[in-house]
Each structure stands twice: as structure tokens, then as C-alpha cells.
Design a protein around this motif. Sequence first.
Motif, PDB file in Angstrom:
ATOM      1  N   GLU A  54       3.330 -15.740  -4.012  1.00  0.00           N
ATOM      2  CA  GLU A  54       4.416 -15.959  -3.058  1.00  0.00           C
ATOM      3  C   GLU A  54       5.356 -14.762  -3.019  1.00  0.00           C
ATOM      4  O   GLU A  54       5.871 -14.389  -1.959  1.00  0.00           O
ATOM      5  CB  GLU A  54       5.179 -17.218  -3.443  1.00  0.00           C
ATOM      6  N   ARG A  55       5.547 -14.121  -4.171  1.00  0.00           N
ATOM      7  CA  ARG A  55       6.447 -12.965  -4.270  1.00  0.00           C
ATOM      8  C   ARG A  55       5.837 -11.715  -3.632  1.00  0.00           C
ATOM      9  O   ARG A  55       6.554 -10.863  -3.110  1.00  0.00           O
ATOM     10  CB  ARG A  55       6.762 -12.710  -5.745  1.00  0.00           C
ATOM     11  N   HIS A  56       4.502 -11.602  -3.674  1.00  0.00           N
ATOM     12  CA  HIS A  56       3.821 -10.394  -3.179  1.00  0.00           C
ATOM     13  C   HIS A  56       2.668 -10.769  -2.241  1.00  0.00           C
ATOM     14  O   HIS A  56       1.499 -10.485  -2.519  1.00  0.00           O
ATOM     15  CB  HIS A  56       3.288  -9.578  -4.358  1.00  0.00           C
ATOM     16  N   PRO A  57       2.973 -11.383  -1.115  1.00  0.00           N
ATOM     17  CA  PRO A  57       1.909 -11.844  -0.222  1.00  0.00           C
ATOM     18  C   PRO A  57       1.035 -10.718   0.320  1.00  0.00           C
ATOM     19  O   PRO A  57      -0.165 -10.904   0.547  1.00  0.00           O
ATOM     20  CB  PRO A  57       2.664 -12.547   0.907  1.00  0.00           C
ATOM     21  N   GLU A  58       1.633  -9.534   0.505  1.00  0.00           N
ATOM     22  CA  GLU A  58       0.847  -8.423   1.035  1.00  0.00           C
ATOM     23  C   GLU A  58      -0.261  -8.007   0.074  1.00  0.00           C
ATOM     24  O   GLU A  58      -1.333  -7.552   0.508  1.00  0.00           O
ATOM     25  CB  GLU A  58       1.757  -7.231   1.348  1.00  0.00           C
ATOM     26  N   LEU A  59      -0.047  -8.168  -1.231  1.00  0.00           N
ATOM     27  CA  LEU A  59      -1.082  -7.822  -2.198  1.00  0.00           C
ATOM     28  C   LEU A  59      -2.215  -8.839  -2.175  1.00  0.00           C
ATOM     29  O   LEU A  59      -3.389  -8.479  -2.322  1.00  0.00           O
ATOM     30  CB  LEU A  59      -0.482  -7.721  -3.602  1.00  0.00           C
ATOM     31  N   VAL A  60      -1.881 -10.106  -2.000  1.00  0.00           N
ATOM     32  CA  VAL A  60      -2.920 -11.131  -1.880  1.00  0.00           C
ATOM     33  C   VAL A  60      -3.784 -10.843  -0.656  1.00  0.00           C
ATOM     34  O   VAL A  60      -5.021 -10.895  -0.724  1.00  0.00           O
ATOM     35  CB  VAL A  60      -2.298 -12.538  -1.777  1.00  0.00           C
ATOM     36  N   ARG A  61      -3.161 -10.532   0.446  1.00  0.00           N
ATOM     37  CA  ARG A  61      -3.912 -10.250   1.675  1.00  0.00           C
ATOM     38  C   ARG A  61      -4.775  -9.009   1.517  1.00  0.00           C
ATOM     39  O   ARG A  61      -5.908  -8.950   2.022  1.00  0.00           O
ATOM     40  CB  ARG A  61      -2.952 -10.102   2.854  1.00  0.00           C
ATOM     41  N   ALA A  62      -4.281  -7.994   0.807  1.00  0.00           N
ATOM     42  CA  ALA A  62      -5.072  -6.789   0.585  1.00  0.00           C
ATOM     43  C   ALA A  62      -6.312  -7.084  -0.247  1.00  0.00           C
ATOM     44  O   ALA A  62      -7.412  -6.592   0.044  1.00  0.00           O
ATOM     45  CB  ALA A  62      -4.224  -5.714  -0.096  1.00  0.00           C
ATOM     46  N   LEU A  63      -6.157  -7.887  -1.293  1.00  0.00           N
ATOM     47  CA  LEU A  63      -7.305  -8.279  -2.105  1.00  0.00           C
ATOM     48  C   LEU A  63      -8.318  -9.041  -1.269  1.00  0.00           C
ATOM     49  O   LEU A  63      -9.536  -8.800  -1.353  1.00  0.00           O
ATOM     50  CB  LEU A  63      -6.850  -9.146  -3.277  1.00  0.00           C
ATOM     51  N   ASP A  64      -7.846  -9.955  -0.463  1.00  0.00           N
ATOM     52  CA  ASP A  64      -8.735 -10.767   0.365  1.00  0.00           C
ATOM     53  C   ASP A  64      -9.465  -9.912   1.392  1.00  0.00           C
ATOM     54  O   ASP A  64     -10.686 -10.055   1.577  1.00  0.00           O
ATOM     55  CB  ASP A  64      -7.910 -11.858   1.045  1.00  0.00           C
ATOM     56  N   ARG A  65      -8.756  -9.008   2.049  1.00  0.00           N
ATOM     57  CA  ARG A  65      -9.393  -8.127   3.043  1.00  0.00           C
ATOM     58  C   ARG A  65     -10.477  -7.271   2.421  1.00  0.00           C
ATOM     59  O   ARG A  65     -11.482  -6.950   3.065  1.00  0.00           O
ATOM     60  CB  ARG A  65      -8.345  -7.224   3.706  1.00  0.00           C
ATOM     61  N   ALA A  66     -10.284  -6.887   1.148  1.00  0.00           N
ATOM     62  CA  ALA A  66     -11.247  -6.017   0.469  1.00  0.00           C
ATOM     63  C   ALA A  66     -12.457  -6.784  -0.069  1.00  0.00           C
ATOM     64  O   ALA A  66     -13.354  -6.171  -0.654  1.00  0.00           O
ATOM     65  CB  ALA A  66     -10.551  -5.277  -0.676  1.00  0.00           C
ATOM     66  N   GLY A  67     -12.486  -8.091   0.112  1.00  0.00           N
ATOM     67  CA  GLY A  67     -13.630  -8.871  -0.332  1.00  0.00           C
ATOM     68  C   GLY A  67     -13.567  -9.339  -1.768  1.00  0.00           C
ATOM     69  O   GLY A  67     -14.584  -9.776  -2.325  1.00  0.00           O
TER      70      GLY A  67
END
Length: 202
Positions: free
Chosen positions: A59-72
Motif C-alpha cells: 500500500e505504501r509503494h504501489p508503483e513497485l508492486v506494479r513494476a514487479l507485476d509488469r516484469a512477470g
Amino acid sequence: MADPGFAAATGRPLSTAPSGTLALTFDDGPHPDSTPELLDALTAAGHRATFFLCGAQAERHPELVRALDRAGMAIANHTWSHPALPDLPLTAVRDEIHRTNRVLAKLTGRPPTLFRPPYGATSPEVRRVAADAGLTETLWDVDPRDWDGTEPAEIVAVLAAARPGDTVLLHDHGNRNTVTALPAVLAALTGRGLRSTALPRH
């Protein structure tokens, strides 16, 4: 992070890497001081991993979660606030797990299917709550104790002995030793003809 009090909890995970590969897993993130560099090293080497994320950090770093997800990379549940779950009432266990499921589903567009209890501390009741939330509990085979200040060279040496099918415990909580070690770990695996892959969804 892991804890020596729960060293006996390590063992054959209930969810394992596909044949011919092993699974690098990272607990406790995402963290701005480690996640971007871990992700860069994995993608540069053509490896994938599973990130067991704490809901509060996600929740604090949503952009990092999305980056991990985009990278597979696989995104998995590591509770909201990293407590020892067997010490909590079941209502609190459910809240830790379900609250994290909700934030990860919101950020990635799908609910997680894998769960790792903090410290490897579990019980039949914890496993039942996780299963009711659609999660498969996942522990590990190899632990270089990077959470305990293990030097990068020792992390590399421990992981050099990992076998196909093993699940490896690492940490993503700003630990610079893990960040420093990962490129050499990946190079060693590649040199052995091994590939890290994300744990399969269930």
C-alpha cells in the motif's frame, strides 16, 4: 524477516518450482532501497522470482508492486504487518491475510494464490485460514540467512549448492547484502544451466 526461533519451520514447500528450475523468493517487500535493483538484476539475467509482499508495504509503494507485476514476477501474500500468526487470535489472522489479498488484487488486477507465513511460523489453523482465502502455503528449502547480516559472498556460496526444484528464501527489505549478491547468484545459476522461475499459481 526470518527469525532463528523458527529455523525448524523451514522444509519442503507445499508449492515447488517446476522440474529443471528452482525458485528464488523474496520476502517482506516492496522496499524502495532494494526492490528496483533486485528487479533490474532479475530481468537483466532473464530470471523470474516470486515476491511475498507485506500488505502495508504494498500500500505504501504501489508503483513497485506494479513494476514487479509488469516484469512477470509472481506476487504473493506475506500478511499485512508481518506478525507471528500462531500468536494471534484467528480473527486477526484472517484480517492480516484478507487485507493483504485485497490490496494486492487491487494493484495487480487479480488475487494472489500463494502465501508465506512470516518467520515460517504456521499451524493447522493458519493454513486453514489461508486456504479459505484461496491461498497455498509456501515455505522454503534453502535459507542463506540474508536477514541476519550474511555477507554477499556467503549468500552466493549457499545458493551455489541449491538444487533443481528448491525454493530459496531471500529478503527484500532494503538489505544491501542481498542486492549486492544477487547478480553473482544469478550468474552462478546460469553457469550451472539452472533458471529461477516464478512459483506456479494454484
